[in-house]
Design a protein around this motif. Structure first.
Motif, PDB file in Angstrom:
ATOM      1  N   LEU A   1       4.511 -42.802 -21.837  1.00  0.00           N
ATOM      2  CA  LEU A   1       5.808 -43.289 -22.301  1.00  0.00           C
ATOM      3  C   LEU A   1       5.629 -44.535 -23.164  1.00  0.00           C
ATOM      4  CD1 LEU A   1       9.020 -43.218 -21.935  1.00  0.00           C
ATOM      5  CD2 LEU A   1       8.634 -44.875 -20.092  1.00  0.00           C
ATOM      6  N   ARG A   2       4.794 -45.429 -22.701  1.00  0.00           N
ATOM      7  CA  ARG A   2       4.545 -46.676 -23.431  1.00  0.00           C
ATOM      8  C   ARG A   2       3.915 -46.403 -24.796  1.00  0.00           C
ATOM      9  NH1 ARG A   2      -0.238 -49.653 -21.427  1.00  0.00           N
ATOM     10  NH2 ARG A   2       0.538 -48.846 -19.446  1.00  0.00           N
ATOM     11  N   LEU A   3       2.889 -45.550 -24.807  1.00  0.00           N
ATOM     12  CA  LEU A   3       2.200 -45.269 -26.063  1.00  0.00           C
ATOM     13  C   LEU A   3       3.095 -44.546 -27.064  1.00  0.00           C
ATOM     14  CD1 LEU A   3      -0.452 -46.108 -24.611  1.00  0.00           C
ATOM     15  CD2 LEU A   3      -1.539 -44.160 -25.749  1.00  0.00           C
ATOM     16  N   LEU A   4       3.708 -43.458 -26.599  1.00  0.00           N
ATOM     17  CA  LEU A   4       4.386 -42.565 -27.541  1.00  0.00           C
ATOM     18  C   LEU A   4       5.838 -42.932 -27.808  1.00  0.00           C
ATOM     19  CD1 LEU A   4       2.961 -39.139 -26.312  1.00  0.00           C
ATOM     20  CD2 LEU A   4       2.029 -40.705 -28.026  1.00  0.00           C
ATOM     21  N   GLU A   5       6.564 -43.357 -26.775  1.00  0.00           N
ATOM     22  CA  GLU A   5       7.992 -43.646 -26.939  1.00  0.00           C
ATOM     23  C   GLU A   5       8.236 -45.088 -27.373  1.00  0.00           C
ATOM     24  OE1 GLU A   5      11.952 -42.256 -26.908  1.00  0.00           O
ATOM     25  OE2 GLU A   5      10.211 -41.082 -26.285  1.00  0.00           O
ATOM     26  N   LYS A   6       7.553 -46.021 -26.727  1.00  0.00           N
ATOM     27  CA  LYS A   6       7.794 -47.436 -27.039  1.00  0.00           C
ATOM     28  C   LYS A   6       6.984 -47.904 -28.246  1.00  0.00           C
ATOM     29  CE  LYS A   6       7.500 -52.120 -25.148  1.00  0.00           C
ATOM     30  NZ  LYS A   6       7.070 -52.962 -23.991  1.00  0.00           N
ATOM     31  N   GLU A   7       5.667 -47.691 -28.212  1.00  0.00           N
ATOM     32  CA  GLU A   7       4.795 -48.232 -29.250  1.00  0.00           C
ATOM     33  C   GLU A   7       4.658 -47.314 -30.465  1.00  0.00           C
ATOM     34  OE1 GLU A   7       3.888 -51.171 -29.091  1.00  0.00           O
ATOM     35  OE2 GLU A   7       4.011 -51.728 -26.972  1.00  0.00           O
ATOM     36  N   LYS A   8       5.153 -46.073 -30.335  1.00  0.00           N
ATOM     37  CA  LYS A   8       5.108 -45.109 -31.443  1.00  0.00           C
ATOM     38  C   LYS A   8       3.677 -44.854 -31.927  1.00  0.00           C
ATOM     39  CE  LYS A   8       9.593 -45.248 -31.336  1.00  0.00           C
ATOM     40  NZ  LYS A   8      10.360 -44.184 -30.634  1.00  0.00           N
ATOM     41  N   ALA A   9       2.745 -44.789 -30.990  1.00  0.00           N
ATOM     42  CA  ALA A   9       1.368 -44.455 -31.347  1.00  0.00           C
ATOM     43  C   ALA A   9       1.335 -43.066 -31.978  1.00  0.00           C
ATOM     44  CB  ALA A   9       0.480 -44.490 -30.101  1.00  0.00           C
ATOM     45  N   THR A  10       0.475 -42.867 -32.936  1.00  0.00           N
ATOM     46  CA  THR A  10       0.395 -41.568 -33.591  1.00  0.00           C
ATOM     47  C   THR A  10      -0.180 -40.527 -32.633  1.00  0.00           C
ATOM     48  OG1 THR A  10      -1.765 -42.145 -34.517  1.00  0.00           O
ATOM     49  CG2 THR A  10       0.174 -42.533 -35.894  1.00  0.00           C
ATOM     50  N   THR A  11       0.312 -39.304 -32.746  1.00  0.00           N
ATOM     51  CA  THR A  11      -0.147 -38.249 -31.861  1.00  0.00           C
ATOM     52  C   THR A  11       0.007 -36.907 -32.546  1.00  0.00           C
ATOM     53  OG1 THR A  11      -0.046 -37.472 -29.549  1.00  0.00           O
ATOM     54  CG2 THR A  11       2.063 -37.736 -30.709  1.00  0.00           C
ATOM     55  N   CYS A  12      -0.645 -35.890 -31.999  1.00  0.00           N
ATOM     56  CA  CYS A  12      -0.457 -34.531 -32.489  1.00  0.00           C
ATOM     57  C   CYS A  12      -0.727 -33.546 -31.359  1.00  0.00           C
ATOM     58  CB  CYS A  12      -1.329 -34.243 -33.712  1.00  0.00           C
ATOM     59  SG  CYS A  12      -3.089 -34.372 -33.439  1.00  0.00           S
ATOM     60  N   TRP A  13      -0.152 -32.375 -31.516  1.00  0.00           N
ATOM     61  CA  TRP A  13      -0.256 -31.321 -30.504  1.00  0.00           C
ATOM     62  C   TRP A  13      -1.210 -30.239 -30.977  1.00  0.00           C
ATOM     63  CZ3 TRP A  13       3.210 -26.584 -30.768  1.00  0.00           C
ATOM     64  CH2 TRP A  13       2.958 -25.705 -29.705  1.00  0.00           C
ATOM     65  N   VAL A  14      -2.104 -29.824 -30.087  1.00  0.00           N
ATOM     66  CA  VAL A  14      -2.995 -28.694 -30.337  1.00  0.00           C
ATOM     67  C   VAL A  14      -2.519 -27.544 -29.447  1.00  0.00           C
ATOM     68  CG1 VAL A  14      -5.361 -27.845 -30.260  1.00  0.00           C
ATOM     69  CG2 VAL A  14      -4.919 -30.258 -30.819  1.00  0.00           C
ATOM     70  N   ASP A  15      -2.120 -26.460 -30.061  1.00  0.00           N
ATOM     71  CA  ASP A  15      -1.554 -25.335 -29.306  1.00  0.00           C
ATOM     72  C   ASP A  15      -2.676 -24.488 -28.692  1.00  0.00           C
ATOM     73  OD1 ASP A  15       0.145 -23.511 -28.189  1.00  0.00           O
ATOM     74  OD2 ASP A  15       0.795 -22.609 -30.082  1.00  0.00           O
ATOM     75  N   LYS A  16      -3.279 -25.056 -27.669  1.00  0.00           N
ATOM     76  CA  LYS A  16      -4.415 -24.433 -26.990  1.00  0.00           C
ATOM     77  C   LYS A  16      -4.431 -24.908 -25.546  1.00  0.00           C
ATOM     78  CE  LYS A  16      -9.532 -24.530 -27.149  1.00  0.00           C
ATOM     79  NZ  LYS A  16      -9.799 -23.077 -27.116  1.00  0.00           N
ATOM     80  N   ILE A  17      -4.757 -24.026 -24.612  1.00  0.00           N
ATOM     81  CA  ILE A  17      -4.880 -24.444 -23.221  1.00  0.00           C
ATOM     82  C   ILE A  17      -6.155 -25.261 -23.069  1.00  0.00           C
ATOM     83  CG2 ILE A  17      -5.130 -23.731 -20.820  1.00  0.00           C
ATOM     84  CD1 ILE A  17      -3.571 -21.196 -21.482  1.00  0.00           C
ATOM     85  N   PHE A  18      -6.000 -26.514 -22.713  1.00  0.00           N
ATOM     86  CA  PHE A  18      -7.142 -27.394 -22.523  1.00  0.00           C
ATOM     87  C   PHE A  18      -7.656 -27.366 -21.083  1.00  0.00           C
ATOM     88  CE2 PHE A  18      -6.300 -30.761 -26.092  1.00  0.00           C
ATOM     89  CZ  PHE A  18      -6.655 -29.811 -27.040  1.00  0.00           C
ATOM     90  N   VAL A  19      -6.720 -27.328 -20.127  1.00  0.00           N
ATOM     91  CA  VAL A  19      -7.090 -27.553 -18.723  1.00  0.00           C
ATOM     92  C   VAL A  19      -6.458 -26.523 -17.795  1.00  0.00           C
ATOM     93  CG1 VAL A  19      -6.885 -29.198 -16.785  1.00  0.00           C
ATOM     94  CG2 VAL A  19      -7.380 -30.040 -19.090  1.00  0.00           C
ATOM     95  N   TYR A  20      -7.254 -26.074 -16.829  1.00  0.00           N
ATOM     96  CA  TYR A  20      -6.741 -25.338 -15.673  1.00  0.00           C
ATOM     97  C   TYR A  20      -6.593 -26.361 -14.549  1.00  0.00           C
ATOM     98  CZ  TYR A  20      -8.159 -20.911 -17.917  1.00  0.00           C
ATOM     99  OH  TYR A  20      -8.309 -19.848 -18.768  1.00  0.00           O
ATOM    100  N   MET A  21      -5.382 -26.553 -14.093  1.00  0.00           N
ATOM    101  CA  MET A  21      -5.096 -27.570 -13.085  1.00  0.00           C
ATOM    102  C   MET A  21      -4.683 -26.929 -11.769  1.00  0.00           C
ATOM    103  SD  MET A  21      -2.431 -30.770 -13.400  1.00  0.00           S
ATOM    104  CE  MET A  21      -2.412 -32.064 -12.162  1.00  0.00           C
ATOM    105  N   ALA A  22      -5.261 -27.382 -10.684  1.00  0.00           N
ATOM    106  CA  ALA A  22      -4.911 -26.859  -9.375  1.00  0.00           C
ATOM    107  C   ALA A  22      -3.481 -27.250  -9.032  1.00  0.00           C
ATOM    108  CB  ALA A  22      -5.870 -27.389  -8.311  1.00  0.00           C
ATOM    109  N   ALA A  23      -2.655 -26.286  -8.673  1.00  0.00           N
ATOM    110  CA  ALA A  23      -1.262 -26.567  -8.311  1.00  0.00           C
ATOM    111  C   ALA A  23      -1.224 -27.445  -7.068  1.00  0.00           C
ATOM    112  CB  ALA A  23      -0.512 -25.267  -8.063  1.00  0.00           C
ATOM    113  N   GLY A  24      -0.362 -28.473  -7.126  1.00  0.00           N
ATOM    114  CA  GLY A  24      -0.200 -29.351  -5.968  1.00  0.00           C
ATOM    115  C   GLY A  24      -0.953 -30.649  -6.092  1.00  0.00           C
TER     116      GLY A  24
END
Length: 257
Positions: free
Chosen positions: A180-203
């Motif tokens: 939130l701080r980086l992207l919403e408040k400080e407006k740090a540059t960012t971009c989205w890569v439309d690729k699954i990066f991580v398999y995360m264990a639910a929970g």
């Protein structure tokens, strides 16, 4: 560009092998891997040490630190301070990269875009089956309940130095506050890569039980407050609503082995 991956762990002997092996499998990338252990009482550190020669053979810097800490985000901060890479990513000790080209993709996009951060998609898995598909989408205001998945979020070392580390006064949602701080408040540059990066264990830590969910809502409000911002009343509801289609689309995802 050199990437530093940080895995924070504590008593993770049952899951950490898959996490480490997913980092070890990454191809065509200059890599540093830091395991920050909170003085585990099980065999976590011994298991991590058993991979040292494999990383050495690949020419990958492999650092294991085991000592008491003040919680997961304090350990993440230790890892960030120790990291020497141009780019930093954090991979939980029960998660793994979805394919062997995740980090080479990350490196290429950072190089070409010169962005301060980037993020991909995340697939929650349960019993080794797709459970919830978090397709991030292009940057959108946090006010509408949008946020990128933290394990699929990569930030430059320079951005950490410029915008700060994880706040320990934001409870279970210190990762939310950081983004939130980086992207919403400080407006740090960012971009989205439309690729699954991580398999995360639910929970995960912020997703266990009613009390944890209630605490998460409280910590969300704290995250906005410490940044001198106030979200609209509907933000918390939109955040929940955005999750619904993620469960529906997961069944159409085919996992890589």
């Amino acid at each position: 560009m050199k990437i530093s991956i940080i895995t924070v762990c504590y008593n993770s002997e049952k899951t950490i092998s898959k996490t480490i092996e997913s980092v070890l499998s990454q191809k065509d990338v200059q890599l540093e891997y830091l395991i920050i252990d909170g003085a585990s009482k099980d065999n976590t550190v011994q298991i991590a040490e058993s991979y040292r020669n494999a990383f050495l053979e690949k020419g990958t810097d492999y650092i294991i630190k085991s000592e008491k800490d003040e919680g997961i985000y304090d350990a993440m901060n230790k890892g960030v301070r120790s990291a020497t890479g141009d780019i930093i990513g954090i991979l939980n000790s029960d998660d793994r990269y979805a394919s062997d080209d995740v980090l080479s993709t990350v490196s290429d996009v950072f190089w070409k875009s010169q962005t301060e951060s980037l993020y991909g998609n995340l697939l929650y898995i349960k019993d080794e089956k797709p459970y919830r598909y978090w397709r991030s989408g292009k940057f959108h205001t946090f006010k509408h309940g949008w946020m990128p998945p933290h394990p699929a979020f990569f930030v430059t070392k320079d951005a950490y130095q410029k915008y700060g580390l994880y706040r320990l006064d934001c409870g279970v949602n210190a990762d939310y506050e950081f983004m939130l701080r980086l992207l919403e408040k400080e407006k740090a540059t960012t971009c989205w890569v439309d690729k699954i990066f991580v398999y995360m264990a639910a929970g995960g830590t912020s997703d266990n039980g009613i009390n944890s969910r209630i605490q998460g809502v409280v910590d969300n409000k704290i995250a906005w407050k410490v940044n001198g911002m106030k979200p609209p009343f509907y933000t918390v509801y939109w955040k929940k609503i955005r999750k619904i289609p993620q469960f529906l689309t997961a069944k159409f995802i085919k996992m890589e082995k």
